[in-house]
Enzyme design. Structure first.
Site, PDB file in Angstrom:
ATOM      1  N   LYS A  79      38.552  -2.885  44.207  1.00  0.00           N
ATOM      2  CA  LYS A  79      39.674  -2.196  44.883  1.00  0.00           C
ATOM      3  C   LYS A  79      40.988  -2.689  44.297  1.00  0.00           C
ATOM      4  O   LYS A  79      41.065  -3.794  43.722  1.00  0.00           O
ATOM      5  CB  LYS A  79      39.662  -2.440  46.397  1.00  0.00           C
ATOM      6  N   PRO A 113      36.956  -9.694  37.182  1.00  0.00           N
ATOM      7  CA  PRO A 113      37.456 -11.063  37.164  1.00  0.00           C
ATOM      8  C   PRO A 113      37.184 -11.786  38.486  1.00  0.00           C
ATOM      9  O   PRO A 113      37.104 -11.151  39.544  1.00  0.00           O
ATOM     10  CB  PRO A 113      38.961 -10.900  36.944  1.00  0.00           C
ATOM     11  N   GLY A 172      42.065 -10.573  42.673  1.00  0.00           N
ATOM     12  CA  GLY A 172      42.798  -9.633  43.531  1.00  0.00           C
ATOM     13  C   GLY A 172      42.162  -8.252  43.553  1.00  0.00           C
ATOM     14  O   GLY A 172      42.726  -7.298  44.069  1.00  0.00           O
ATOM     15  N   LEU A 173      40.934  -8.151  42.986  1.00  0.00           N
ATOM     16  CA  LEU A 173      40.238  -6.856  42.956  1.00  0.00           C
ATOM     17  C   LEU A 173      39.128  -6.784  44.009  1.00  0.00           C
ATOM     18  O   LEU A 173      38.369  -5.818  44.046  1.00  0.00           O
ATOM     19  CB  LEU A 173      39.627  -6.606  41.565  1.00  0.00           C
ATOM     20  N   GLY A 174      39.017  -7.815  44.814  1.00  0.00           N
ATOM     21  CA  GLY A 174      38.009  -7.817  45.879  1.00  0.00           C
ATOM     22  C   GLY A 174      36.583  -7.909  45.351  1.00  0.00           C
ATOM     23  O   GLY A 174      35.648  -7.476  46.025  1.00  0.00           O
ATOM     24  N   GLY A 175      36.420  -8.469  44.151  1.00  0.00           N
ATOM     25  CA  GLY A 175      35.099  -8.509  43.509  1.00  0.00           C
ATOM     26  C   GLY A 175      34.032  -9.162  44.368  1.00  0.00           C
ATOM     27  O   GLY A 175      32.961  -8.578  44.589  1.00  0.00           O
ATOM     28  N   SER A 231      34.015  -9.702  47.573  1.00  0.00           N
ATOM     29  CA  SER A 231      33.818  -8.945  48.815  1.00  0.00           C
ATOM     30  C   SER A 231      32.955  -7.723  48.561  1.00  0.00           C
ATOM     31  O   SER A 231      32.050  -7.393  49.345  1.00  0.00           O
ATOM     32  CB  SER A 231      35.166  -8.507  49.385  1.00  0.00           C
ATOM     33  N   ASP A 245      38.547  -8.580  53.506  1.00  0.00           N
ATOM     34  CA  ASP A 245      38.514  -7.352  52.716  1.00  0.00           C
ATOM     35  C   ASP A 245      37.091  -6.932  52.325  1.00  0.00           C
ATOM     36  O   ASP A 245      36.876  -6.363  51.268  1.00  0.00           O
ATOM     37  CB  ASP A 245      39.505  -7.365  51.545  1.00  0.00           C
TER      38      ASP A 245
HETATM   39  O1  C5P Z   1      39.260 -13.293  55.222  1.00  0.00           O
HETATM   40  P1  C5P Z   1      39.186 -14.053  53.956  1.00  0.00           P
HETATM   41  O2  C5P Z   1      38.063 -15.038  53.918  1.00  0.00           O
HETATM   42  O3  C5P Z   1      39.236 -13.197  52.746  1.00  0.00           O
HETATM   43  O4  C5P Z   1      40.524 -14.919  53.903  1.00  0.00           O
HETATM   44  C1  C5P Z   1      40.666 -16.006  53.045  1.00  0.00           C
HETATM   45  C2  C5P Z   1      41.882 -16.799  53.496  1.00  0.00           C
HETATM   46  O5  C5P Z   1      43.070 -16.031  53.239  1.00  0.00           O
HETATM   47  C3  C5P Z   1      41.935 -17.112  54.969  1.00  0.00           C
HETATM   48  O6  C5P Z   1      41.255 -18.297  55.271  1.00  0.00           O
HETATM   49  C4  C5P Z   1      43.418 -17.261  55.217  1.00  0.00           C
HETATM   50  O7  C5P Z   1      43.862 -18.516  54.761  1.00  0.00           O
HETATM   51  C5  C5P Z   1      44.013 -16.228  54.277  1.00  0.00           C
HETATM   52  N1  C5P Z   1      44.275 -14.945  54.939  1.00  0.00           N
HETATM   53  C6  C5P Z   1      45.364 -14.831  55.787  1.00  0.00           C
HETATM   54  N2  C5P Z   1      45.628 -13.635  56.388  1.00  0.00           N
HETATM   55  C7  C5P Z   1      44.860 -12.554  56.161  1.00  0.00           C
HETATM   56  C8  C5P Z   1      43.748 -12.642  55.293  1.00  0.00           C
HETATM   57  C9  C5P Z   1      43.481 -13.856  54.699  1.00  0.00           C
HETATM   58  O8  C5P Z   1      46.091 -15.801  55.994  1.00  0.00           O
HETATM   59  N3  C5P Z   1      45.172 -11.401  56.746  1.00  0.00           N
END
Ligand code: C5P
Length: 330
Positions: free
Chosen positions: A10, A94, A98-101, A103, A136
């Site tokens: 994404k 990569p 930042g491409l959500g790979g 996820s 994501d």
């Molecule tokens: O949800 P995810 O595991 O991708 O998030 C990784 C980290 O990014 C979280 O632990 C948090 O530190 C930060 N994050 C955030 N606010 C969001 C999404 C992620 O602070 N909306």
């Protein structure tokens, strides 16, 4: 039987960071857009028990910190399934880009496991598991153009845009998302940012998006609303380009570009090379450009590569295109 799936990446068409919440996450508004670049995920159930992650890329963890691992343990438990879940990731995207790979890999593993086990989670269970494992992931249960709110995990399908040529520049810099959020907080607290307070900004993002949706004739039967002249003008063009040109931006650029000026240079280069819109995706380091034609995108990618910047030509993926191409085998 081995199930093989494409796990598409994404990009973020704008990303607005709101206030830090009590749970440590940030309130977020973003528009996700799936693209045709992908990893391949192979899933099978073997004899024995447990979860095994395989990947030839040494940057991908194979332990319980892997998104596929975390998904698999939840899916197996929720389905009461027996056997050893073997998930192999063919990495093309990569890592930390930042491409959500990661996820996307996780959601592909969830879909693949259900098919391999011939057992189906309920819709609600799928959403719960995806949201629990990461902010994501749920977007990959929708595909196409998707609105993300709350911490990014609450997602809603937006109208499908036509597939749009896209250049994905992947400078070899890994950026940690939690660190980027922390840097954002630091800048907010030291007033280094010129914007108004986070709640105001998040409302503004919502208003811009509502104005755009209305301009597409989705807000009222009588067509575009008044007060959005730029958007009204854009109706004749590609609605995806109209959206990004409406002024939505990615807040992470404000913390990532000062630390990595070379990424800002890539964005400028994409614009100079004819991108209708260029931006950092997520917290980076991927920078993408949307183009008016495939030929223009290919020319821009060639030029970036000559400058030593790895770049791929791809296309945004509609929801229909996403679901048509997810399953490779099985
Ligand atoms: O949800 P995810 O595991 O991708 O998030 C990784 C980290 O990014 C979280 O632990 C948090 O530190 C930060 N994050 C955030 N606010 C969001 C999404 C992620 O602070 N909306």
């Amino acid at each position: 039987m081995t199930i093989t799936l494409r796990s598409f990446a994404k990009i973020n068409l704008g990303l607005c960071i709101g206030p830090l919440r009590a749970d440590g996450f940030h309130e977020l508004r973003t528009v996700y857009q799936t693209i045709a670049l992908h990893d391949l995920v192979h899933v099978r159930i073997a004899r024995g028990e447990g979860i095994e992650i395989r990947c030839a890329d040494p940057r991908v963890p194979l332990d319980s910190s892997n998104t596929c691992f975390r998904i698999a343990e939840r899916v197996m438990a929720a389905l009461g399934a027996k056997g050893r879940a073997v998930i192999e990731i063919e990495k093309r995207l990569p890592v930390q880009g930042g491409l959500g790979g990661a996820s996307a890999n996780g959601v592909a593993a969830m879909l693949g496991l259900q098919r391999a086990l011939k057992k189906q989670l309920t819709g609600t269970e799928q959403w719960r598991i995806a949201a629990e494992v990461g902010s994501d992931l749920p977007l990959f249960l929708i595909g196409g153009t998707v609105l993300g709110i709350e911490r990014g995990e609450e997602v809603y399908p937006l109208p499908d845009f036509p597939a749009t040529p896209c250049v994905i520049a992947v400078p070899e810099i890994g950026i940690s998302t939690p660190r980027a959020f922390a840097d954002w907080d630091l800048r907010i607290s030291t007033n280094a940012l010129t914007q108004r307070d986070p709640s105001h900004r998040i409302k503004k993002f919502g208003h811009e998006l509502s104005a755009w949706l209305s301009s597409q004739g989705l807000g009222s039967k009588s067509g575009p609303v008044s007060g959005a002249p730029a958007l009204r003008r854009g109706r004749v063009g590609n609605p995806l380009l109209n959206l990004v040109q409406a002024g939505i931006a990615n807040d992470f650029e404000q913390v990532v570009f000062p630390q990595h000026p070379e990424l800002f240079e890539v964005k400028c280069a994409l614009e100079q090379l004819g991108a209708k819109y260029a931006s950092l995706s997520g917290s980076g380091s991927t920078v993408y450009g949307l183009f008016g034609s495939r030929a223009a995108a290919e020319k821009a990618a060639r030029s970036l590569k000559k400058r030593g910047i790895p770049a791929h030509v791809t296309s945004t993926l509609t929801r229909a295109g996403y679901w048509k191409r997810v399953w490779v085998q099985g």
